[in-house]
Design an enzyme around this catalytic site. Structure first.
Site, PDB file in Angstrom:
ATOM      1  N   LYS B  80       0.860  -1.179   0.000  1.00 28.26           N
ATOM      2  CA  LYS B  80       0.000   0.000   0.000  1.00 28.26           C
ATOM      3  C   LYS B  80       0.902   1.236   0.000  1.00 28.26           C
ATOM      4  O   LYS B  80       1.932   1.245   0.683  1.00 28.26           O
ATOM      5  CB  LYS B  80      -0.887  -0.029   1.249  1.00 28.26           C
ATOM      6  CG  LYS B  80      -1.966   1.042   1.308  1.00 28.26           C
ATOM      7  CD  LYS B  80      -2.834   0.851   2.561  1.00 28.26           C
ATOM      8  CE  LYS B  80      -3.960   1.863   2.650  1.00 28.26           C
ATOM      9  NZ  LYS B  80      -4.828   1.630   3.838  1.00 28.26           N
ATOM     10  N   SER B 155      -9.874   1.663   2.930  1.00 27.97           N
ATOM     11  CA  SER B 155      -9.006   2.526   2.148  1.00 27.97           C
ATOM     12  C   SER B 155      -7.953   1.756   1.349  1.00 27.97           C
ATOM     13  O   SER B 155      -7.388   2.313   0.412  1.00 27.97           O
ATOM     14  CB  SER B 155      -8.287   3.499   3.083  1.00 27.97           C
ATOM     15  OG  SER B 155      -7.371   2.821   3.912  1.00 27.97           O
ATOM     16  N   SER B 179     -10.038  -0.846   6.974  1.00 28.39           N
ATOM     17  CA  SER B 179      -9.430  -0.556   5.670  1.00 28.39           C
ATOM     18  C   SER B 179      -8.742  -1.734   4.986  1.00 28.39           C
ATOM     19  O   SER B 179      -8.353  -1.631   3.830  1.00 28.39           O
ATOM     20  CB  SER B 179      -8.427   0.594   5.798  1.00 28.39           C
ATOM     21  OG  SER B 179      -9.107   1.814   5.845  1.00 28.39           O
TER      22      SER B 179
END
Lengths: 93, 487
Positions: B80, B155, B179
């Site tokens: 990420k 997210s 997330s």
């Protein structure tokens, strides 16, 4: 109820410049969220200790040994403005 | 595409060891797949080809010399884009960090590199990990591989979409209120949030430090368990990381769960849950019954307050954490500021997107004089009550189950103008972070439009082994995880 004046005050604290439209939008949206959050007040917490962390940590100490894993050059490479190895900013006033 | 890309990491590891494919070939196959799909998916902010191929080459050298490979060596993985990797851009999908190049590695990155896991790129996310749909990225929109008109969840939407579409086999995400688990659920894969403190947060761009944890994405529970093993452990650079030995989580997978107690969270069934998700839950309950578990309904009365608690605590912490983005040391700076104050306020106004500003505002308000007791302190007290309720529940049951989300992935744009509606997407996932528990989302079925549904399992703190055990038993008793997005 949160007002445009509150929003202006908070924006100043948060160092955010807001447009007039943003001020109005955030006044409404923050008001909606806070109204939702106010549900918490249904619960009596007068005898509850506030929880600041989920795991019981005590102070974590270590030897104060200097090391430099990241070079000064590598760190300064991301600086918006630099002079003689220092970060440069505009004058205060 | 190379069909091996659709396989699990465990199967890919076997193929590498049997010399059916080299690590360099596997990594190159992943890049070809990424090149052919990225126009449609938008999962990546940047690719890190050089690092990945260097790592893969080392794996091939080890194989050639007959050495034992470390766990997950040679398996393509995505980070990420809020985790640092030396020499790569680490943007947090924010304009304020658009050109930031990492001068150091996150601890998870070091661990991956030590195990020779090729890092193929940096995944798109909601700006600073704030969002539930990945629509808050300052860059590309991420599309759900199962239906390109739908959100991947957030997210960690890019991480989930890349694994779901077989652009990569593994990914890391971060989970502050769901997330990892939410996008795993929306994209039909496995996503896991460890106990708070299990994985070092050093080098993860902070959102809400008392809630953030890094965790794995994979297409099978076994792969997720192995990835957690690789990234876990104590780190002197993160004083909140726990000084406990790392377990071999895969050894727990086949433990017998007969006679164990599965708690079904009453407040996350029935009202507010879509009929298809309810059906998937009924199947999950039946599955555990067939596996010999006792099912018990558990009521968590304070769960309904968790979103309110979260949006005070998380925003308060983020308003403090994001104070560092001031245009002085790194990141974006507004052009030609007249004085220091103008530099701060304009840099932040121009650098942050609308949701990040909204959260900074909310958090600053909650911490400001006159409101601290009513909001921040109250939320901390409520957090204690939510945690107590979980502790009580785990005296009665071994794990708790619920849907990961009351609904499946929604259309792009459907909720982006109503922040509160978006926040409510996290009702099932948030309380786990408040209590610091480990939680996992596993594929649990499909709705009538073919969109994936996730089952969430929660366990007591540090019971990751138990969590993977229950997740694996459910996964193997069904075949949902073998179905991949048709793309």
């Amino acid at each position: 109820m949160i007002t445009v004046k509150d929003v202006e005050h908070v924006a100043k604290l948060a160092r955010l410049e807001l447009t007039e439209e943003e001020k109005e939008l955030y006044t409404k949206q923050l008001g909606d969220v806070l109204k939702y959050v106010d549900q918490m007040n249904e619960v009596d917490t007068s005898n509850v200790k506030p929880m600041t962390q989920v795991i019981d940590f005590s102070n974590v100490m270590r030897e104060d040994v200097p090391n430099q894993e990241i070079s000064k050059e590598a760190l300064m490479a991301n600086a918006p403005e630099e002079e003689n190895g220092f970060f440069k900013v505009p004058k205060i006033n | 595409m190379n069909e091996l890309l659709r396989k699990t990491a465990a199967e890919q590891s076997k193929a590498l060891k049997n010399k059916e494919i080299s690590a360099v070939e596997l990594t190159n196959a992943a890049f070809e797949r990424i090149d052919s799909l990225e126009d449609k998916i938008g999962a990546f902010n940047s690719l890190t080809k050089e690092t990945a191929l260097q790592t893969a080459k080392k794996v091939d050298e080890m194989i050639a010399s007959g050495e034992d490979l470390p766990l997950l060596a040679g398996i393509p993985l995505v980070l990420k884009d809020n985790m640092n990797l030396v020499g790569s851009k680490t943007t947090a999908s924010s304009k304020i960090l658009e050109n930031f190049v990492s001068p150091f590695n996150a601890t998870v990155t070091e661990k991956l590199l030590n195990n020779l896991v090729p890092i193929v790129g940096k995944a798109n996310l909601d700006e600073f990990a704030m969002g539930s749909s990945n629509e808050n990225s300052a860059f590309n929109k991420v599309h759900n591989p199962w239906n390109l008109n739908k959100v991947p969840g957030g997210s960690s939407g890019g991480s989930a979409a890349s694994v779901s579409s077989c652009e990569a086999t593994l990914a890391l995400g971060s989970d502050t209120g769901g997330s990892i688990r939410l996008p795993a659920s929306f994209c039909g894969i496995v996503g896991m949030k460890p106990t708070y403190g299990r994985v070092s947060r050093y080098g993860l761009i902070a959102f809400a430090s008392s809630l953030d944890q890094i965790g794995p994405f994979a297409r099978s529970v076994e792969d997720a368990a192995n990835l957690l093993e690789v990234i876990s452990g104590h780190d002197p650079k993160d004083s909140t990381s726990l000084n406990l030995p790392v377990e071999h989580y895969s050894e727990f997978l086949n433990n017998d769960i007969r006679g164990k107690k599965v708690g079904v969270i009453k407040e996350l069934l029935g009202e507010g849950i879509t009929p298809d998700v309810q059906k998937a839950m009924d199947n999950a309950i039946e599955t555990y019954k067939k596996l010999g578990c006792e099912i018990k309904e558990i009521s968590l009365k304070n769960l309904k307050y968790s979103i309110g608690i979260y949006y005070i605590l998380a925003t308060a912490e983020c308003s403090s954490n994001l104070a560092r983005f001031d245009g002085v040391r790194y990141g974006y700076r507004t052009p030609n500021p007249q004085n220091l104050m103008e530099m701060y306020t304009k840099t932040r106004a121009e650098g942050f997107g609308p949701e990040v500003k909204r959260r900074i505002m909310l958090g600053t308000y909650a911490l400001s004089a006159g409101y601290y007791d009513a909001y921040y302190k109250k939320a901390q007290q409520m957090r204690a009550l939510v945690t107590q309720e979980f502790n009580e529940a785990f005296k009665e049951v071994d794990v708790l189950i619920s849907p990961t989300c009351p609904n499946t992935a929604f259309d792009l744009g459907a909720k982006s103008s109503d922040p509160l509606a978006m926040y409510l997407t996290d009702i099932a996932t948030i309380s786990c972070n408040l209590a610091g528990l480990p939680g996992i989302s596993v594929p649990a079925g499909f709705d009538s439009d073919g969109m994936p549904i996730g089952l969430q399992i929660l366990a007591p703190q540090l019971q990751e082994g138990r969590l993977f055990n229950f997740a694996y038993q459910f996964e193997q008793a069904n075949d949902f995880y073998t179905k991949l997005a048709n793309i």
